[in-house]
Design a protein around this motif. Structure first.
Motif, PDB file in Angstrom:
ATOM      1  N   VAL A 299       8.056   6.453   0.000  1.00  0.00           N
ATOM      2  CA  VAL A 299       6.974   5.790   0.718  1.00  0.00           C
ATOM      3  C   VAL A 299       5.695   5.936  -0.081  1.00  0.00           C
ATOM      4  N   ARG A 300       5.048   4.806  -0.366  1.00  0.00           N
ATOM      5  CA  ARG A 300       3.760   4.802  -1.076  1.00  0.00           C
ATOM      6  C   ARG A 300       2.771   3.994  -0.238  1.00  0.00           C
ATOM      7  N   GLN A 301       1.572   4.537  -0.091  1.00  0.00           N
ATOM      8  CA  GLN A 301       0.541   3.859   0.690  1.00  0.00           C
ATOM      9  C   GLN A 301      -0.792   4.034  -0.005  1.00  0.00           C
ATOM     10  N   SER A 302      -1.523   2.963  -0.182  1.00  0.00           N
ATOM     11  CA  SER A 302      -2.815   3.013  -0.857  1.00  0.00           C
ATOM     12  C   SER A 302      -3.748   1.985  -0.224  1.00  0.00           C
ATOM     13  N   GLY A 303      -5.040   2.223  -0.405  1.00  0.00           N
ATOM     14  CA  GLY A 303      -6.039   1.295   0.111  1.00  0.00           C
ATOM     15  C   GLY A 303      -6.730   1.829   1.344  1.00  0.00           C
ATOM     16  N   PRO A 304      -7.726   1.104   1.832  1.00  0.00           N
ATOM     17  CA  PRO A 304      -8.476   1.537   3.022  1.00  0.00           C
ATOM     18  C   PRO A 304      -7.619   1.467   4.277  1.00  0.00           C
ATOM     19  N   PRO A 305      -8.043   2.164   5.345  1.00  0.00           N
ATOM     20  CA  PRO A 305      -7.279   2.109   6.606  1.00  0.00           C
ATOM     21  C   PRO A 305      -7.265   0.700   7.181  1.00  0.00           C
ATOM     22  N   LEU A 306      -6.195   0.403   7.900  1.00  0.00           N
ATOM     23  CA  LEU A 306      -6.004  -0.938   8.424  1.00  0.00           C
ATOM     24  C   LEU A 306      -6.530  -1.054   9.851  1.00  0.00           C
ATOM     25  N   ALA A 307      -6.844  -2.288  10.224  1.00  0.00           N
ATOM     26  CA  ALA A 307      -7.210  -2.562  11.617  1.00  0.00           C
ATOM     27  C   ALA A 307      -5.987  -2.364  12.505  1.00  0.00           C
ATOM     28  N   PRO A 308      -6.171  -2.008  13.781  1.00  0.00           N
ATOM     29  CA  PRO A 308      -5.021  -1.735  14.665  1.00  0.00           C
ATOM     30  C   PRO A 308      -4.036  -2.890  14.756  1.00  0.00           C
ATOM     31  N   GLN A 309      -4.524  -4.144  14.790  1.00  0.00           N
ATOM     32  CA  GLN A 309      -3.604  -5.270  14.932  1.00  0.00           C
ATOM     33  C   GLN A 309      -2.708  -5.404  13.711  1.00  0.00           C
ATOM     34  N   SER A 333      18.973   4.219  -1.729  1.00  0.00           N
ATOM     35  CA  SER A 333      17.529   4.475  -1.772  1.00  0.00           C
ATOM     36  C   SER A 333      16.789   3.271  -1.188  1.00  0.00           C
ATOM     37  N   CYS A 334      15.595   3.557  -0.666  1.00  0.00           N
ATOM     38  CA  CYS A 334      14.778   2.505  -0.054  1.00  0.00           C
ATOM     39  C   CYS A 334      13.315   2.831  -0.325  1.00  0.00           C
ATOM     40  N   GLU A 335      12.615   1.889  -0.947  1.00  0.00           N
ATOM     41  CA  GLU A 335      11.196   2.069  -1.266  1.00  0.00           C
ATOM     42  C   GLU A 335      10.348   1.260  -0.291  1.00  0.00           C
ATOM     43  N   ILE A 336       9.332   1.913   0.248  1.00  0.00           N
ATOM     44  CA  ILE A 336       8.382   1.263   1.156  1.00  0.00           C
ATOM     45  C   ILE A 336       6.994   1.423   0.560  1.00  0.00           C
ATOM     46  N   GLU A 337       6.358   0.324   0.247  1.00  0.00           N
ATOM     47  CA  GLU A 337       5.041   0.362  -0.408  1.00  0.00           C
ATOM     48  C   GLU A 337       4.055  -0.462   0.407  1.00  0.00           C
ATOM     49  N   VAL A 338       2.909   0.154   0.708  1.00  0.00           N
ATOM     50  CA  VAL A 338       1.840  -0.510   1.451  1.00  0.00           C
ATOM     51  C   VAL A 338       0.597  -0.497   0.589  1.00  0.00           C
ATOM     52  N   ARG A 339       0.121  -1.676   0.227  1.00  0.00           N
ATOM     53  CA  ARG A 339      -1.115  -1.798  -0.555  1.00  0.00           C
ATOM     54  C   ARG A 339      -2.096  -2.639   0.226  1.00  0.00           C
ATOM     55  N   SER A 340      -3.299  -2.125   0.440  1.00  0.00           N
ATOM     56  CA  SER A 340      -4.289  -2.854   1.235  1.00  0.00           C
ATOM     57  C   SER A 340      -5.612  -2.920   0.499  1.00  0.00           C
ATOM     58  N   THR A 341      -6.288  -4.026   0.691  1.00  0.00           N
ATOM     59  CA  THR A 341      -7.668  -4.191   0.232  1.00  0.00           C
ATOM     60  C   THR A 341      -8.507  -4.535   1.455  1.00  0.00           C
ATOM     61  N   ARG A 342      -9.745  -4.876   1.235  1.00  0.00           N
ATOM     62  CA  ARG A 342     -10.593  -5.231   2.371  1.00  0.00           C
ATOM     63  C   ARG A 342     -10.289  -6.628   2.892  1.00  0.00           C
ATOM     64  N   GLU A 343      -9.514  -7.405   2.128  1.00  0.00           N
ATOM     65  CA  GLU A 343      -9.182  -8.764   2.548  1.00  0.00           C
ATOM     66  C   GLU A 343      -7.740  -8.921   3.022  1.00  0.00           C
ATOM     67  N   ARG A 344      -6.784  -8.311   2.287  1.00  0.00           N
ATOM     68  CA  ARG A 344      -5.378  -8.504   2.610  1.00  0.00           C
ATOM     69  C   ARG A 344      -4.612  -7.201   2.458  1.00  0.00           C
ATOM     70  N   VAL A 345      -3.469  -7.133   3.130  1.00  0.00           N
ATOM     71  CA  VAL A 345      -2.564  -5.998   3.007  1.00  0.00           C
ATOM     72  C   VAL A 345      -1.179  -6.552   2.682  1.00  0.00           C
ATOM     73  N   ARG A 346      -0.481  -5.836   1.819  1.00  0.00           N
ATOM     74  CA  ARG A 346       0.840  -6.271   1.385  1.00  0.00           C
ATOM     75  C   ARG A 346       1.829  -5.126   1.602  1.00  0.00           C
ATOM     76  N   LEU A 347       2.920  -5.414   2.286  1.00  0.00           N
ATOM     77  CA  LEU A 347       3.977  -4.443   2.553  1.00  0.00           C
ATOM     78  C   LEU A 347       5.255  -4.926   1.871  1.00  0.00           C
ATOM     79  N   GLU A 396       2.714 -10.040   4.171  1.00  0.00           N
ATOM     80  CA  GLU A 396       1.298 -10.080   3.815  1.00  0.00           C
ATOM     81  C   GLU A 396       0.499 -10.504   5.031  1.00  0.00           C
ATOM     82  N   LEU A 397      -0.668  -9.874   5.180  1.00  0.00           N
ATOM     83  CA  LEU A 397      -1.531 -10.158   6.318  1.00  0.00           C
ATOM     84  C   LEU A 397      -2.990 -10.122   5.890  1.00  0.00           C
ATOM     85  N   PRO A 398      -3.811 -11.004   6.451  1.00  0.00           N
ATOM     86  CA  PRO A 398      -5.264 -10.809   6.294  1.00  0.00           C
ATOM     87  C   PRO A 398      -5.693  -9.668   7.200  1.00  0.00           C
TER      88      PRO A 398
END
Length: 410
Positions: A299-309, A333-347, A396-398
């Motif tokens: 599991v990898r997670q990076s970027g600012p915290p996300l909005a609740p929705q 094996s299973c890789e889960i990666e979460v990358r977020s910016t202030r505009e979009r988040v990608r899982l 992907e989500l805004p």
């Protein structure tokens, strides 16, 4: 005839409902100690029978015929019979859209106008009061943009013919003709609008119920699919290790109990509609479920915290993808990666299994795709390209910065 009977039955049913509502309202007023509201009753929508009493305007002409004050009384009586028959036919056709828009109805209206003009020219006096009745029938039958020009013609004929007999009293005949037609058209148009709004409200209520059922079915599928998969995996693990290590088996059983209790809590919250999935909690659960199934989680997670929705939506994706990897992929094996910016988040969730995880019929990813699309995002899943085997789910989500959202709310 059958349509008219059905329409009459619909009127009676609507009247019965309104009457019951009025009686219930009066009972509540009486229980609260309020005086009865005699000014308001169970009023039904206008229908053909509400336009029939206006035929009493022709009582003066009928009196003239009976008293013999009309030249050629048999012709006058025949004219009255034809006029009343055409008027009654038109007002009943006015409340059936197909009959109202038929060419025969237009011909009946023209015939009514011809009879009205002929009687007024022949007898004058009380017979001029048939012009307001003609205007009323015109307002009941003609709708839309053509009403204005038609009423202009009807009023003009009424004024011109009445002017030959009444002089300045012509204004009263012309005004009565115009007002009777325009007011009738306005009341019937308003009644139809209210009816359409009522039907629209009922349709929206049905759509809301269907949407809620769809939401609940998705939540229930995601909840039970994941939870039962974890229970099955941990039960198999407990069965395998019980002969060798009873303490470890008891630990797995304790985990099964905890998962079951958590599932009960989540189902209760889903039923009440207040459940919010946490991405962090789902990542922890996915890590534990994958480990118990013999799949190494990364599991990898990076970027600012996300909005609740956004976090809630991605939590559902993690839950569904992890469940599919456990049940169908055969991965190690299973890789889960979460990358977020202030505009979009990608899982991105990738396993090294058989590449069929989310292509099986009945997968919950179809419902998740609709959810993300409603929030302006996308969800895609398919085999990993290139050498090797595996399956990848990408979402992907805004996103909205939580701090910005709090400032906007305040």
């Amino acid at each position: 005839m059958r349509d008219r009977r059905r329409q009459k039955e619909a009127w009676k049913a609507d009247w019965a409902v309104r009457k019951a509502e009025w009686r219930a309202r009066e009972k509540r007023r009486k229980a609260c100690g309020e005086s009865p509201d005699y000014g308001r009753g169970p009023m039904g929508p206008p229908n053909a029978f509400t336009l029939l009493p206006w035929l009493l305007l022709g009582m003066g002409a009928i009196s003239n015929v009976i008293k013999g004050e009309t030249p050629n009384p048999w012709i006058g009586a025949l004219g009255l019979l034809v006029f009343n028959s055409l008027y009654i036919t038109l007002v009943f056709r006015a409340f059936d859209r197909r009959a109202r828009e038929a060419a025969s109805t237009r011909w009946c209206l023209a015939a009514l106008g011809a009879v009205t003009c002929a009687l007024a020219l022949a007898y004058g006096g009380n017979w001029l009061l048939f012009f307001p009745l003609w205007g009323l029938a015109t307002g009941a039958v003609v709708r839309g943009r053509t009403l204005g020009p038609v009423m202009f013609v009807v009023t003009g004929l009424a004024g011109a013919i009445a002017g030959l007999d009444e002089g300045w009293d012509t204004l009263g005949i012309a005004y009565g003709t115009l007002v009777s037609g325009m007011v009738t058209a306005a009341i019937l148009a308003l009644s139809e609008t209210v009816k359409e709004l009522r039907e629209t409200r009922q349709e929206l209520a049905r759509a809301a119920v269907d949407q809620e059922r769809l939401r609940f079915s998705r939540d229930l599928h995601d909840l039970l699919g994941h939870t039962l998969s974890v229970i099955v995996v941990k039960s198999e693990a407990a069965r395998r290790i019980a002969p060798r290590d009873m303490d470890a088996a008891l630990g797995q059983i304790a985990d099964i109990e905890a998962v079951g209790r958590q599932a009960l809590t989540e189902i209760r919250e889903a039923v009440t509609g207040y459940r919010e999935t946490s991405l962090a909690a789902e990542l922890d659960r996915a890590r534990g479920a994958l480990t118990a199934a013999g799949i190494e989680p990364v599991v990898r997670q990076s970027g600012p915290p996300l909005a609740p929705q956004a976090a809630a939506l991605l939590g559902w994706v993690v839950r569904e993808a992890a469940t599919n990897a456990i049940r169908h992929s055969g991965a190690t094996s299973c890789e889960i990666e979460v990358r977020s910016t202030r505009e979009r988040v990608r899982l991105v969730i990738t396993d090294n299994g058989g590449g069929v995880g989310s292509t099986l019929p009945g997968s919950g990813l179809t419902g998740l795709t609709e959810r993300l699309a409603a929030a302006g995002g996308t969800l895609a899943g398919g085999p990993v390209p290139g050498p090797g085997r595996g399956f990848r789910v990408t979402a992907e989500l805004p996103v909205e910065n939580p701090e910005t959202a709090e400032n906007e709310e305040s």
